[in-house]
Design a protein around this motif. Structure first.
Motif, PDB file in Angstrom:
ATOM      1  N   UNK A 191       0.820  -1.215   0.000  1.00  0.00           N
ATOM      2  CA  UNK A 191       0.000   0.000   0.000  1.00  0.00           C
ATOM      3  C   UNK A 191       0.853   1.263   0.000  1.00  0.00           C
ATOM      4  N   UNK A 192       2.019   1.192   0.629  1.00  0.00           N
ATOM      5  CA  UNK A 192       2.929   2.347   0.651  1.00  0.00           C
ATOM      6  C   UNK A 192       3.805   2.413  -0.596  1.00  0.00           C
ATOM      7  N   UNK A 193       3.678   1.398  -1.471  1.00  0.00           N
ATOM      8  CA  UNK A 193       4.526   1.289  -2.661  1.00  0.00           C
ATOM      9  C   UNK A 193       5.995   1.412  -2.254  1.00  0.00           C
ATOM     10  N   UNK A 194       6.354   0.680  -1.212  1.00  0.00           N
ATOM     11  CA  UNK A 194       7.692   0.776  -0.647  1.00  0.00           C
ATOM     12  C   UNK A 194       8.755   0.269  -1.620  1.00  0.00           C
ATOM     13  N   UNK A 195       9.885   0.986  -1.723  1.00  0.00           N
ATOM     14  CA  UNK A 195      10.987   0.526  -2.575  1.00  0.00           C
ATOM     15  C   UNK A 195      11.650  -0.737  -2.031  1.00  0.00           C
ATOM     16  N   UNK A 196      11.309  -1.133  -0.791  1.00  0.00           N
ATOM     17  CA  UNK A 196      11.881  -2.344  -0.215  1.00  0.00           C
ATOM     18  C   UNK A 196      11.348  -3.603  -0.888  1.00  0.00           C
ATOM     19  N   UNK A 197      10.132  -3.520  -1.437  1.00  0.00           N
ATOM     20  CA  UNK A 197       9.556  -4.695  -2.101  1.00  0.00           C
ATOM     21  C   UNK A 197      10.427  -5.087  -3.288  1.00  0.00           C
ATOM     22  N   UNK A 198      10.728  -6.367  -3.373  1.00  0.00           N
ATOM     23  CA  UNK A 198      11.586  -6.845  -4.445  1.00  0.00           C
ATOM     24  C   UNK A 198      13.052  -6.856  -4.080  1.00  0.00           C
ATOM     25  N   UNK A 199      13.389  -6.315  -2.906  1.00  0.00           N
ATOM     26  CA  UNK A 199      14.782  -6.302  -2.464  1.00  0.00           C
ATOM     27  C   UNK A 199      15.049  -7.479  -1.531  1.00  0.00           C
ATOM     28  N   UNK A 200      16.221  -8.103  -1.650  1.00  0.00           N
ATOM     29  CA  UNK A 200      16.555  -9.227  -0.769  1.00  0.00           C
ATOM     30  C   UNK A 200      16.496  -8.871   0.711  1.00  0.00           C
ATOM     31  N   UNK A 201      16.805  -7.629   1.053  1.00  0.00           N
ATOM     32  CA  UNK A 201      16.820  -7.234   2.461  1.00  0.00           C
ATOM     33  C   UNK A 201      15.438  -7.362   3.091  1.00  0.00           C
ATOM     34  N   UNK A 202      14.399  -7.041   2.335  1.00  0.00           N
ATOM     35  CA  UNK A 202      13.038  -7.148   2.853  1.00  0.00           C
ATOM     36  C   UNK A 202      12.688  -8.606   3.116  1.00  0.00           C
ATOM     37  N   UNK A 203      13.002  -9.453   2.156  1.00  0.00           N
ATOM     38  CA  UNK A 203      12.763 -10.887   2.317  1.00  0.00           C
ATOM     39  C   UNK A 203      13.558 -11.449   3.495  1.00  0.00           C
ATOM     40  N   UNK A 204      14.821 -11.027   3.615  1.00  0.00           N
ATOM     41  CA  UNK A 204      15.672 -11.511   4.707  1.00  0.00           C
ATOM     42  C   UNK A 204      15.078 -11.183   6.072  1.00  0.00           C
ATOM     43  N   UNK A 205      14.565  -9.955   6.217  1.00  0.00           N
ATOM     44  CA  UNK A 205      14.015  -9.546   7.509  1.00  0.00           C
ATOM     45  C   UNK A 205      12.744 -10.313   7.843  1.00  0.00           C
ATOM     46  N   UNK A 206      11.932 -10.599   6.836  1.00  0.00           N
ATOM     47  CA  UNK A 206      10.720 -11.377   7.088  1.00  0.00           C
ATOM     48  C   UNK A 206      11.069 -12.798   7.523  1.00  0.00           C
TER      49      UNK A 206
END
Length: 220
Positions: A191-206
Motif C-alpha cells: 500500500x505504501x509502494x515501498x521501494x523495499x519490495x523486491x529487495x533481498x533485504x526485505x525478504x531476509x528480515x521477514x
C-alpha cells in the motif's frame, strides 16, 4: 420491487460461470479491467468502461458483477486461490523431501511477497495488488489468514515429525502471530509502494522475524 441476486459469498460475483461461454465472458471482463488499470490507473475503473473495453453491454456485465469492486474482489479471490494451491504444493513437497524448516520459510516468504507485494511487477500488476488490498473485505482477509495459519501449522507439525526439531511444535497463538505479522508487513509495503519490495533485504528480515518466532531455542 425485485431484488438483485445476492453476490456469491466467496468472490462477490452475482453468479458463478458454469459454461465455457460464461467463463470466456468472465475472462474478458478481467482482461478489460487489467487493461484499464494499465492505461489509466486504478482510478479509471468503472463498470461502464469495463463493459465497453470488454465488448459487452453493461447488462451483460451486471449479470455477473454488481460493481467494479466486485470485479476486483473476484480477481483477488482467483489470485489468492492460485497462491494457496502453490503454497500447498510447496509445503507437501517440503514434507516429502524432509527439508529444513528455515529453508522452507524462505520459499514461503518469497512466494507471498511475489504474489501480494508489488516489487518488480508491471504497472498493471502493482495497481491491481494495491487496489485489492484496499478494497478486500476484512472478513475475506481474516478467513484467508485463518485458513493459511491452520494449513501451515499442519505442515510444520509434519516437518517436525519427519525429523526437523529446529522449531517448536506449532500452537494457535504462534501461528496467529506469525501469519498476521508476515501478511501485515507485505500489505503495508504494498500500500505504501515501498521501494523495499523486491529487495533481498526485505525478504531476509521477514524470514528472520519468522525464524525468531518459530525456533525451538527461542527464549521465553
Amino acid at each position: 420491487m425485485k431484488k438483485s441476486p445476492s453476490p456469491d459469498s466467496s468472490s462477490g460475483m452475482r453468479r458463478q460461470p458454469t459454461q465455457a461461454r460464461a467463463r470466456q465472458t468472465i475472462e474478458a471482463i478481467f482482461g478489460a479491467t487489467a487493461q484499464i488499470v494499465e492505461k489509466e490507473g486504478e482510478e479509471g475503473i468503472t463498470t461502464n468502461k469495463v463493459a465497453q473495453v470488454a465488448g459487452f453491454s453493461i447488462g451483460t456485465l451486471y449479470q455477473y458483477f454488481p460493481s467494479k469492486e466486485a470485479i476486483v474482489l473476484a480477481m483477488v479471490e482467483r489470485e489468492r486461490n492460485r497462491v494457496q494451491q502453490q503454497l500447498r504444493e510447496l509445503l507437501d513437497e517440503a514434507v516429502a523431501q524432509r527439508r529444513e524448516v528455515r529453508a522452507v520459510l524462505r520459499d514461503v516468504v518469497r512466494l507471498l511477497v511475489a504474489a501480494f507485494g508489488t516489487g518488480g511487477h508491471s504497472r498493471v500488476r502493482r495497481g491491481m495488488v494495491r487496489l485489492g488490498w484496499r478494497i478486500d473485505h476484512h472478513d475475506r482477509v481474516t478467513a484467508a489468514l485463518r485458513e493459511g495459519a491452520e494449513r501451515n501449522a499442519l505442515a510444520l507439525a509434519r516437518l517436525i515429525e519427519v525429523g526437523d526439531t529446529s522449531v517448536r511444535a506449532p500452537t494457535p497463538a504462534m501461528m496467529f502471530v506469525a501469519t498476521r505479522a508476515i501478511m501485515g508487513a507485505i500489505r503495508s509495503a504494498a500500500l505504501e509502494d515501498s521501494p523495499l519490495l523486491g529487495q533481498p533485504a526485505f525478504e531476509d528480515e521477514l524470514v528472520r522475524m519468522l525464524w525468531g518466532m518459530l525456533r525451538a531455542d527461542a527464549g521465553d
